[in-house]
Write an enzyme that holds these catalytic residues in place. Sequence first.
Site, PDB file in Angstrom:
ATOM      1  N   HIS A  53       0.826  -1.208   0.000  1.00 36.27           N
ATOM      2  CA  HIS A  53       0.000   0.000   0.000  1.00 36.27           C
ATOM      3  C   HIS A  53       0.864   1.264   0.000  1.00 36.27           C
ATOM      4  O   HIS A  53       1.639   1.488   0.939  1.00 36.27           O
ATOM      5  CB  HIS A  53      -0.885  -0.023   1.244  1.00 36.27           C
ATOM      6  CG  HIS A  53      -1.825   1.118   1.347  1.00 36.27           C
ATOM      7  ND1 HIS A  53      -1.824   1.987   2.407  1.00 36.27           N
ATOM      8  CD2 HIS A  53      -2.808   1.536   0.518  1.00 36.27           C
ATOM      9  CE1 HIS A  53      -2.775   2.881   2.247  1.00 36.27           C
ATOM     10  NE2 HIS A  53      -3.396   2.635   1.102  1.00 36.27           N
ATOM     11  N   GLU A  80       0.511  -0.592  -4.667  1.00 36.14           N
ATOM     12  CA  GLU A  80      -0.617   0.330  -4.820  1.00 36.14           C
ATOM     13  C   GLU A  80      -0.063   1.746  -4.787  1.00 36.14           C
ATOM     14  O   GLU A  80       0.930   2.028  -4.107  1.00 36.14           O
ATOM     15  CB  GLU A  80      -1.595   0.113  -3.653  1.00 36.14           C
ATOM     16  CG  GLU A  80      -2.928   0.819  -3.788  1.00 36.14           C
ATOM     17  CD  GLU A  80      -3.030   2.142  -3.072  1.00 36.14           C
ATOM     18  OE1 GLU A  80      -4.106   2.745  -3.102  1.00 36.14           O
ATOM     19  OE2 GLU A  80      -2.006   2.607  -2.491  1.00 36.14           O
ATOM     20  N   ASP A  82      -1.235   6.273  -5.615  1.00 33.59           N
ATOM     21  CA  ASP A  82      -2.285   7.289  -5.762  1.00 33.59           C
ATOM     22  C   ASP A  82      -1.819   8.304  -6.791  1.00 33.59           C
ATOM     23  O   ASP A  82      -0.740   8.889  -6.644  1.00 33.59           O
ATOM     24  CB  ASP A  82      -2.512   8.009  -4.423  1.00 33.59           C
ATOM     25  CG  ASP A  82      -2.857   7.036  -3.299  1.00 33.59           C
ATOM     26  OD1 ASP A  82      -4.003   6.593  -3.235  1.00 33.59           O
ATOM     27  OD2 ASP A  82      -1.950   6.725  -2.506  1.00 33.59           O
ATOM     28  N   HIS A  95      -0.605  10.858  -2.103  1.00 28.71           N
ATOM     29  CA  HIS A  95      -1.903  10.451  -1.543  1.00 28.71           C
ATOM     30  C   HIS A  95      -2.816  11.633  -1.218  1.00 28.71           C
ATOM     31  O   HIS A  95      -3.960  11.696  -1.668  1.00 28.71           O
ATOM     32  CB  HIS A  95      -1.703   9.611  -0.283  1.00 28.71           C
ATOM     33  CG  HIS A  95      -3.004   9.232   0.359  1.00 28.71           C
ATOM     34  ND1 HIS A  95      -3.624  10.020   1.315  1.00 28.71           N
ATOM     35  CD2 HIS A  95      -3.821   8.182   0.147  1.00 28.71           C
ATOM     36  CE1 HIS A  95      -4.760   9.457   1.671  1.00 28.71           C
ATOM     37  NE2 HIS A  95      -4.913   8.338   0.980  1.00 28.71           N
ATOM     38  N   GLU A 163      -4.548   3.845  -7.977  1.00 24.57           N
ATOM     39  CA  GLU A 163      -5.759   4.567  -7.581  1.00 24.57           C
ATOM     40  C   GLU A 163      -5.785   5.944  -8.228  1.00 24.57           C
ATOM     41  O   GLU A 163      -4.835   6.724  -8.095  1.00 24.57           O
ATOM     42  CB  GLU A 163      -5.836   4.721  -6.053  1.00 24.57           C
ATOM     43  CG  GLU A 163      -7.124   5.458  -5.655  1.00 24.57           C
ATOM     44  CD  GLU A 163      -7.264   5.724  -4.180  1.00 24.57           C
ATOM     45  OE1 GLU A 163      -6.530   5.135  -3.365  1.00 24.57           O
ATOM     46  OE2 GLU A 163      -8.122   6.565  -3.843  1.00 24.57           O
TER      47      GLU A 163
HETATM   48  O1  G3P Z   1      -5.993   0.763  -2.000  1.00 28.00           O
HETATM   49  C1  G3P Z   1      -6.794   1.050  -0.916  1.00 28.00           C
HETATM   50  C2  G3P Z   1      -6.468   2.313  -0.204  1.00 28.00           C
HETATM   51  O2  G3P Z   1      -5.390   2.953  -0.802  1.00 28.00           O
HETATM   52  C3  G3P Z   1      -7.570   3.246  -0.088  1.00 28.00           C
HETATM   53  O3  G3P Z   1      -7.362   4.253   0.853  1.00 28.00           O
HETATM   54  O4  G3P Z   1      -6.828   6.503   1.607  1.00 28.00           O
HETATM   55  O5  G3P Z   1      -5.035   4.833   1.453  1.00 28.00           O
HETATM   56  O6  G3P Z   1      -5.993   5.800  -0.592  1.00 28.00           O
HETATM   57  P1  G3P Z   1      -6.251   5.393   0.812  1.00 28.00           P
HETATM   58 CA    CA Z   2      -4.771   4.649  -2.280  1.00 26.11          CA
END
Ligand code: G3P
Ligand code: CA
Length: 304
Positions: A53, A80, A82, A95, A163
């Site tokens: 993450h 993962e 953002d 993020h 994301e």
């Molecule tokens: O991939 C799931 C997670 O990233 C969603 O929450 O706030 O960490 O982007 P956040």
């Molecule tokens: Ca995320």
Amino acid sequence: MHRRTVALALAVLAGGAGALALPATAQAAPGPGAADAASAAVTASAGPTLFAHRGASAYAPENTLAAVDRADAMGIDWVENDVQRTKDGELVIVHDDSLARTTNVEQLFPDRAPWKIKDFTAAEINTLDAGSWFGPAYAGARVPTLKQYLNRLDDNKQKLLMEVKNPEMYPGIEKDVLGVLAQEGWLDGDHVRRKLVVQSFSADSVRTVHTLRADLTTGFLGTPAVADLPKYAAYTDRINPQHGTIDAAYVQAVHRLKGAHGRRLQVNTWTVDDAVNAKKVRGFGVDGIITNKPDVVRDALRRK
Ligand code: G3P
Ligand code: CA
């Protein structure tokens, strides 16, 4: 580095544009069962797939190349991230919608509160230190552009759960993202089949990605009511809920449906960083676990 010519990128993206008029079932995917193969990679494994993450973000500054490399060093192939957009249209990996928490932007640009990404150029962001807030060992780490990030994943032979963050702040970002993916060779058959999933908390954004590139695997971040799941399954392959919001019955309800590519709708849950919850969600039958501590979760799931 995996450089691609502009001509190739335009050709690939043009292929995506051609998908606009076609429903998913009629879409000519770049290979047989493109998104399905990405799904099969999860279901064929012995346990849930682990996603680092924001990279291995418990151990290196989130969403930096160092966090990607840390996941790679642990043997974690899915990361993962953002994606958001700068004032001058560059896609960057951060993020929060502000740069304040994870960079020294307040020191370098004290008069620019609230330091939103959308109010800074890529050149300005490239002057920021995105590592010192986490620890002195990471001083000088930069905010990566999406292009830099994809190149590093290719170098490491890693895969991406991307994301689209805060898409309501960046009209048209889905098309921009697909353009960079195409330029960097991430919309070829191999990447689409096995190495890329695009997700968002915004159902509109997920639907837009599916419309623009129907062969891509997509995920919706959230926990829709069971009665609403069929609506989501029309344009997504994965329901990705916060782990405290689900139980075995919910996972089973998701699994009873087929996703946008005709395979079982999957569940990837977040953010699980401890052994107790890792075992709990595995018991629920989830397909994937998104974690800041992939080593901890992996070790927990190896134990009986
Ligand atoms: O991939 C799931 C997670 O990233 C969603 O929450 O706030 O960490 O982007 P956040
Ligand atoms: Ca995320």
